[in-house]
Design an enzyme around this catalytic site. Structure first.
Site, mmCIF file in Angstrom:
data_model
loop_
_atom_site.group_PDB
_atom_site.id
_atom_site.type_symbol
_atom_site.label_atom_id
_atom_site.label_comp_id
_atom_site.label_asym_id
_atom_site.label_seq_id
_atom_site.Cartn_x
_atom_site.Cartn_y
_atom_site.Cartn_z
ATOM 1 N N ARG A 33 -20.044 10.130 1.467
ATOM 2 C CA ARG A 33 -18.757 10.783 1.713
ATOM 3 C C ARG A 33 -18.933 12.268 2.087
ATOM 4 O O ARG A 33 -18.073 13.086 1.787
ATOM 5 C CB ARG A 33 -17.834 10.654 0.481
ATOM 6 C CG ARG A 33 -17.740 9.245 -0.099
ATOM 7 C CD ARG A 33 -16.994 8.281 0.774
ATOM 8 N NE ARG A 33 -15.580 8.523 0.818
ATOM 9 C CZ ARG A 33 -14.674 7.953 0.037
ATOM 10 N NH1 ARG A 33 -15.050 7.115 -0.886
ATOM 11 N NH2 ARG A 33 -13.397 8.205 0.180
ATOM 12 N N ARG A 37 -12.967 14.999 2.687
ATOM 13 C CA ARG A 37 -12.108 15.600 1.665
ATOM 14 C C ARG A 37 -12.511 16.922 0.997
ATOM 15 O O ARG A 37 -11.658 17.753 0.750
ATOM 16 C CB ARG A 37 -11.829 14.550 0.607
ATOM 17 C CG ARG A 37 -13.110 13.908 0.064
ATOM 18 C CD ARG A 37 -12.833 12.503 -0.412
ATOM 19 N NE ARG A 37 -14.026 11.985 -1.085
ATOM 20 C CZ ARG A 37 -14.013 11.049 -1.989
ATOM 21 N NH1 ARG A 37 -12.875 10.541 -2.376
ATOM 22 N NH2 ARG A 37 -15.134 10.622 -2.528
ATOM 23 N N ARG A 46 -6.696 17.383 8.500
ATOM 24 C CA ARG A 46 -5.774 16.418 7.887
ATOM 25 C C ARG A 46 -4.337 16.923 7.834
ATOM 26 O O ARG A 46 -3.412 16.127 7.740
ATOM 27 C CB ARG A 46 -6.255 16.055 6.477
ATOM 28 C CG ARG A 46 -7.328 15.021 6.445
ATOM 29 C CD ARG A 46 -6.804 13.625 6.716
ATOM 30 N NE ARG A 46 -6.226 13.019 5.518
ATOM 31 C CZ ARG A 46 -5.000 12.558 5.417
ATOM 32 N NH1 ARG A 46 -4.195 12.644 6.433
ATOM 33 N NH2 ARG A 46 -4.577 12.011 4.292
ATOM 34 N N ASP A 84 -13.433 4.244 7.459
ATOM 35 C CA ASP A 84 -13.218 3.836 6.073
ATOM 36 C C ASP A 84 -13.551 2.360 5.932
ATOM 37 O O ASP A 84 -13.505 1.621 6.915
ATOM 38 C CB ASP A 84 -11.769 4.081 5.642
ATOM 39 C CG ASP A 84 -11.647 4.044 4.125
ATOM 40 O OD1 ASP A 84 -11.991 5.052 3.474
ATOM 41 O OD2 ASP A 84 -11.262 2.993 3.573
ATOM 42 N N TYR A 163 -9.612 -4.888 -2.912
ATOM 43 C CA TYR A 163 -8.553 -4.011 -2.382
ATOM 44 C C TYR A 163 -7.410 -4.823 -1.783
ATOM 45 O O TYR A 163 -6.234 -4.483 -1.940
ATOM 46 C CB TYR A 163 -9.119 -3.082 -1.305
ATOM 47 C CG TYR A 163 -9.744 -1.822 -1.859
ATOM 48 C CD1 TYR A 163 -8.950 -0.807 -2.391
ATOM 49 C CD2 TYR A 163 -11.116 -1.646 -1.852
ATOM 50 C CE1 TYR A 163 -9.519 0.345 -2.902
ATOM 51 C CE2 TYR A 163 -11.692 -0.492 -2.363
ATOM 52 C CZ TYR A 163 -10.886 0.501 -2.889
ATOM 53 O OH TYR A 163 -11.448 1.645 -3.402
#
Ligand code: 1CP
Length: 378
Positions: A33, A37, A46, A84, A163
């Protein structure tokens, strides 16, 4: 965009050599990752754009993939395509939204097996549904200009199934577990359908320019050993085997990361992956002893150490790199994805320390090797 224009020559192939089991001058390093973020430049992006819009726009995905490579110039030995794991459920017909600050949300999850025909496409045309990922990979590979290899990835079948049924993150996975215990046959059908898409998607990623692949079984450890063997391991094994068979001589090194599945380490080292990624619950020396050099190990510092301050980071990296060794079958990484509130300086210290300690250990290892050669000759 086509993948036919030749890609720029690779200037740093450390991670590919480490994955193939060749000796390296130091341990390569990247971070799960690493794009996204925690980076201020990603957060600025974003504000302008929805998460899946970035994934679906090759120019934006390329830009974000390169952000950590530019920021930590010369310190990262691999890039991972910005995307993703949940693009597969989308390709299979489900709606997934990314709620800022909360994470993924499926407004209409799979509640009961009888809903599969209505909610999932009978046939998934990966080259139509996920062409945008292939385009992003090809564009990124050109933009990288050979600085480091590009990693492609998928979520593993059990994690994606979880998920799709839970409708997002979950503490207990009780809905997905109800499926495997109450509806094992339908669960296997769903896992098989996801596996078929994973295989085709990974093959397409390599044809588009991915130089290494990682399969994320992020919810592996939610299954006990028996259930992991039924509902995860066979699908992970199928993926490695089928992707390699389809690619033949074009095959690239593959990594499996089954978070929390410490009990399955030996099995994971025997199902066709070159690299096994470890979370922080593994001791490096024990992990090496269990896998006996069959695979390259990747990992495994607790991502939360990055909150511990400079001394804690340096000490943990020392232990990690010295534990795994720096020149053979090892790729330095965190034991899971970097967390959103980690300071960028902590990541930089982590990377610089891996380089420094890696080179020190490499020098020590070569001295030991020279000494043992002298002994043999003498
Ligand atoms: O370096 C990168 O960031 C590359 C791109 C990448 C990767 C490899 C993203 C972007 N996601 C992933 C993999 C991923 N996605 C995994 C496997 C790795 C892991 O276990 O961490 C998982 C489980 C997901 C699902 C997901 N997507 C979550 C976790 C939710 C939960 O259940 O706890 C979240 C929060 C996302 C959103 C997401 N994916 C990626 C980013 C940058 C973000 C943040 C989204 C935002 O900007 O709002």
């Amino acid at each position: 965009m086509s993948a036919t224009k030749p890609f720029p020559p690779l200037k740093n192939d450390l991670i590919l050599r480490a994955a193939r089991g060749e000796k390296t001058e130091r341990a390569p390093v990247w971070v799960m990752r690493q794009a996204g973020r925690y980076l201020p430049e990603f957060r600025a992006e974003r504000v302008e754009n929805d998460f899946f819009k970035i994934c679906r726009t090759p120019e934006l995905a390329t830009k974000v993939t390169l952000q950590p490579i530019d920021r930590y110039d010369g310190l990262l030995d691999a890039s991972i395509i910005f995307s993703d794991i949940l693009v597969i459920p989308q390709a299979m017909g489900m709606t997934v939204e990314m709620v800022p600050g909360k994470g993924p949300h499926f407004p209409d999850p799979l509640v009961h097996p009888s809903e599969m025909p209505a909610k999932l496409k009978e046939k998934v045309d990966v080259y139509q549904e996920l062409q945008y990922v292939f385009d992003a990979i090809t564009m990124t590979r050109h933009a990288l200009d050979g600085r480091v290899p590009l990693i492609g990835f998928v979520g593993a079948p059990w994690t994606l199934m979880a998920y799709m049924i839970e409708g997002g993150g979950s503490k207990t996975l009780s809905k997905a577990k109800e499926w495997i215990f109450k509806h094992p046959k339908a669960s296997h059908e769903l896992l098989n359908r996801i596996t078929d898409v994973c295989v085709e998607f990974l093959v397409g990623q390599v044809r588009a320019g991915a130089q290494m692949l990682q399969v994320f079984e992020s919810w592996g450890g939610e299954l006990g050993p028996h259930d992991f063997e039924q509902f995860s391991l066979p699908y992970l094994a199928q993926i490695a085997k089928r992707v390699k068979a389809a690619l033949g001589s074009e095959a690239v090194p593959m990594t499996v990361f089954a978070k929390g599945s410490w009990y399955a380490l030996e099995q994971l080292s025997e199902i066709g992956y070159e690299t096994v990624s470890l979370d922080w619950t593994h001791d490096p020396v024990q992990a090496k002893a269990l896998t006996k050099g069959r695979v390259t190990l990747q990992g495994n510092m607790d991502p939360n150490v990055l909150y511990g301050g400079d001394e804690a980071i340096v000490a943990a990296v020392e232990r990690m790199v010295r534990g795994f060794g720096s020149t053979g079958r090892y790729i330095a990484n965190l034991g899971h994805g970097i967390l959103p509130t980690v300071p960028v300086e902590a990541m930089e210290l982590f990377l610089k320390t891996v380089h420094r300690v890696g080179l020190e250990v490499a020098a020590e290892e070569s001295k030991i090797e020279i000494a043992s050669n002298v002994n043999i000759i003498g």
